[in-house]
Design an enzyme around this catalytic site. Structure first.
Site, short mmCIF file in Angstrom:
data_model
loop_
_atom_site.label_atom_id
_atom_site.label_comp_id
_atom_site.label_asym_id
_atom_site.label_seq_id
_atom_site.Cartn_x
_atom_site.Cartn_y
_atom_site.Cartn_z
N HIS A 23 -14.96 2.36 -15.56
CA HIS A 23 -14.39 3.56 -16.16
C HIS A 23 -13.39 3.23 -17.26
CE1 HIS A 23 -16.00 5.01 -12.33
NE2 HIS A 23 -16.04 6.21 -12.86
N PRO A 33 -1.48 2.86 -8.27
CA PRO A 33 -0.50 1.80 -8.29
C PRO A 33 0.92 2.34 -8.24
CG PRO A 33 -1.89 1.79 -10.25
CD PRO A 33 -2.17 3.03 -9.52
N GLU A 34 1.74 1.71 -7.47
CA GLU A 34 3.18 1.97 -7.49
C GLU A 34 3.83 0.74 -8.10
OE1 GLU A 34 4.68 3.40 -3.74
OE2 GLU A 34 2.74 4.14 -3.14
N ARG A 58 -9.99 8.27 -12.53
CA ARG A 58 -9.66 9.70 -12.55
C ARG A 58 -8.98 10.15 -13.83
NH1 ARG A 58 -6.94 11.11 -6.86
NH2 ARG A 58 -7.12 13.22 -7.67
#
Length: 276
Positions: A95, A2-3, A114
DNA sequence: AGTGTATCCTGCAGGC
DNA sequence: TGCCTGCAGGATACAC
């Protein structure tokens, strides 16, 4: 990852539902997303109620009644998913790293495949100090083209690297940095201080346009971005250069090229974007 | 001051 | 199908 537009979409979605919620408990599934001892984190959060939800750069800031905040950096794959009650089976996020359980029964998952994201409980002054080290918000009223021109002139970094530096400007990531440079006709490797004033005006406008359009559409989903309701981003505009290596430039037809700057891909049209 | 490199992680696409 | 490589929206520490 995400930005700014994706963080903004998440914030807007969350704000509508979690303000005034009270945190019953915080469960940490993966301690590696924390930047402090486990008990400082869970102890700081439990019993607090949420007063506001804000964004700063790419960070989601959850303001608590004690004046402290929960600061979340979403990293490359992080998102925040809210459920009215504990999800079961296939609805459970894949996750989870941190789970906030509210008094109402609602549950907020910080889901991050991640785990490059971070979650931090901070006192208000500590957060303020952090925020002060970040550059201006590109969409704020006060962020003018003149300010960008001036800031660019102080750096010899490649323009793409400059845009990614959160100390120079907050919230810009690799997608929108590349897209904005294309719109301004500036090669990603051009030194920031070699960007002309007229180009900087285009860059300022292009950046704000691309960010605003992405927000209006609810963010861009490339791979795994989801908003707080688990929906993909609706940013349907075709990216003009990002990820388009070898494909024709939409203006001139020349193949888009890829180069690596500071270990990250930059995409550009060798005709439309001038190196100097 | 600024860059390349490495690191933290998992997943996926593509080549063979 | 499986194995391997490279790549990914971020950020930081390090040596040079």
């Amino acid at each position: 990852m995400p930005e700014l537009p994706e963080a903004e979409s998440i914030v807007r979605g969350l704000r509508a539902h979690v303000v005034s919620e009270s945190i019953r408990r915080a469960d940490v599934i993966h301690r590696d997303v924390l930047r402090q001892p486990l008990r400082a984190f869970t102890g700081g959060l439990s019993g607090r109620s949420i007063e506001r939800v804000k964004r700063r750069g790419k960070n989601v800031i959850i303001g608590l009644d004690s004046g402290s905040v929960l600061a979340i950096n979403l990293g490359m794959t992080g998102n925040l998913l809210l459920f009215g009650s504990a999800p079961r089976g296939g609805k459970r996020p894949t996750h989870p790293t941190v789970i906030l359980r509210f008094a109402s029964g609602a549950v907020l998952f910080f889901n991050d495949t991640r785990r490059f994201g971070t979650a931090e409980f901070l006192q208000c002054d500590a957060w303020q100090a952090r925020s002060d080290r970040m550059g201006p918000e590109p969409l704020s009223e006060g962020y003018t083209a003149a300010r960008m021109v001036d800031d660019l002139s102080r750096s010899r970094s490649p323009a793409r690297s400059w845009l990614l530096d959160q100390r120079k400007i907050a919230g810009v990531g690799n997608i929108y940095a590349n897209e904005a440079l294309y719109l301004a006709g500036v090669h990603p490797a051009r030194p920031a201080n070699a960007v002309t004033e007229s180009e900087a005006v285009l860059l300022h406008q292009g950046l704000r346009d691309v960010l605003n359009r992405a927000i209006a559409a609810g963010g861009t989903t490339l791979r795994d971005y989801r908003n707080a309701d688990g929906e993909v981003g609706g940013y349907k505009i075709r990216l003009r250069v990002y990820g388009r290596e070898g494909a024709p430039c939409l203006e001139c037809g020349r193949a888009i090229e890829r180069m690596v700057l500071s270990n990250r891909s930059a995409f550009f049209c060798p005709v439309c974007q001038l190196a100097r």
